[in-house]
Scaffold this motif. Structure first.
Motif, mmCIF file in Angstrom:
data_model
loop_
_atom_site.group_PDB
_atom_site.id
_atom_site.type_symbol
_atom_site.label_atom_id
_atom_site.label_comp_id
_atom_site.label_asym_id
_atom_site.label_seq_id
_atom_site.Cartn_x
_atom_site.Cartn_y
_atom_site.Cartn_z
ATOM 1 N N HIS A 101 47.160 3.266 -68.078
ATOM 2 C CA HIS A 101 46.058 2.683 -68.243
ATOM 3 C C HIS A 101 44.891 2.512 -67.311
ATOM 4 O O HIS A 101 44.385 1.908 -66.098
ATOM 5 C CB HIS A 101 46.675 1.162 -67.998
ATOM 6 N N ALA A 102 43.939 3.055 -68.008
ATOM 7 C CA ALA A 102 42.261 2.865 -67.232
ATOM 8 C C ALA A 102 41.687 1.888 -67.162
ATOM 9 O O ALA A 102 41.392 1.314 -68.735
ATOM 10 C CB ALA A 102 41.715 3.855 -67.918
ATOM 11 N N THR A 103 40.812 1.290 -66.422
ATOM 12 C CA THR A 103 39.760 -0.063 -66.212
ATOM 13 C C THR A 103 37.903 1.340 -65.517
ATOM 14 O O THR A 103 38.239 1.753 -64.624
ATOM 15 C CB THR A 103 40.666 -1.226 -65.174
ATOM 16 N N TYR A 104 37.553 0.418 -66.778
ATOM 17 C CA TYR A 104 36.724 0.705 -66.446
ATOM 18 C C TYR A 104 35.205 -0.342 -65.345
ATOM 19 O O TYR A 104 35.526 -1.594 -65.759
ATOM 20 C CB TYR A 104 34.901 1.370 -67.567
ATOM 21 N N ALA A 105 34.159 0.228 -64.477
ATOM 22 C CA ALA A 105 33.176 -0.581 -63.789
ATOM 23 C C ALA A 105 32.477 -2.257 -65.853
ATOM 24 O O ALA A 105 32.398 -2.664 -64.557
ATOM 25 C CB ALA A 105 32.114 0.422 -63.653
ATOM 26 N N ASP A 106 32.674 -1.300 -66.753
ATOM 27 C CA ASP A 106 32.049 -2.539 -67.233
ATOM 28 C C ASP A 106 33.091 -3.541 -68.337
ATOM 29 O O ASP A 106 32.735 -4.185 -68.987
ATOM 30 C CB ASP A 106 31.082 -1.028 -68.333
ATOM 31 N N GLY A 107 34.298 -2.981 -67.269
ATOM 32 C CA GLY A 107 35.646 -3.934 -68.467
ATOM 33 C C GLY A 107 36.060 -3.825 -68.879
ATOM 34 O O GLY A 107 36.465 -4.691 -69.944
ATOM 35 N N GLY A 108 35.517 -2.232 -69.425
ATOM 36 C CA GLY A 108 35.999 -1.661 -70.400
ATOM 37 C C GLY A 108 37.748 -1.197 -69.717
ATOM 38 O O GLY A 108 37.519 -1.653 -68.740
ATOM 39 N N ILE A 109 38.724 -0.953 -71.436
ATOM 40 C CA ILE A 109 40.011 -0.289 -71.376
ATOM 41 C C ILE A 109 40.470 0.754 -71.956
ATOM 42 O O ILE A 109 39.836 0.189 -72.917
ATOM 43 C CB ILE A 109 40.894 -1.272 -70.693
ATOM 44 N N ARG A 110 41.305 1.218 -70.759
ATOM 45 C CA ARG A 110 41.706 2.940 -72.356
ATOM 46 C C ARG A 110 43.509 3.114 -72.096
ATOM 47 O O ARG A 110 43.659 3.335 -70.797
ATOM 48 C CB ARG A 110 40.913 3.860 -71.744
#
Length: 145
Positions: free
Chosen positions: A84-93
């Motif tokens: 589970h990845a989280t990104y600086a722009d609030g996105g997830i993957r």
């Protein structure tokens, strides 16, 4: 001056005079990789063994994760792991690796993430028919920016 020194001086002079001086570009920095494993963490579940490497930057200057997933118990269930990845722009993957090869088999997968990655956690699970049905009670963080 020694004979060796004389030849070195002549070779240097000839290279400079003839424009033959060659400067090489610095080699690309090797990725900074750290091994990770879910064993003994809140992301661990019996019957699955997930481990690999978290590389901060790969050739494209983007983080990457190698995952090795082993089915460790001959119980008719398959092993799985969730990244589970989280990104600086609030996105997830979310990425899932599923191993239905039976006890002792191991599956490998690699994933590359966007440069604004802020965190990745993993958790092991068990499943049937290509679906993870039982997951570890918690997660194990393998990267946090």
């Amino acid at each position: 001056m020694s004979l060796r020194g004389t030849f070195a001086a002549l070779a240097t002079t000839a290279a400079l005079a003839g424009g033959g001086l060659v400067l090489t570009a610095p080699a690309e920095a090797a990725p900074l990789c750290d091994p990770w494993g879910a064993t003994g963490t809140a992301g661990d579940i019996g019957g699955a063994y997930a481990h690999g490497d978290m590389c901060i930057f790969n050739v494209d200057n983007r983080p990457s994760v190698d995952v090795y997933l082993k089915d460790t118990v001959a119980d008719g269930k398959s092993a799985c792991v969730q990244l589970h990845a989280t990104y600086a722009d609030g996105g997830i993957r979310d990425e899932w690796v599923y191993n239905s090869g039976g006890a002792g088999s191991e599956k490998h997968a690699s994933y590359t993430f966007a440069s604004n990655l802020r965190g990745i956690w993993v958790r092991e699970g068990l499943g049937k028919g290509g679906v993870c049905t039982v997951m570890a009670p918690g997660v194990h963080t393998i990267y946090k920016y």
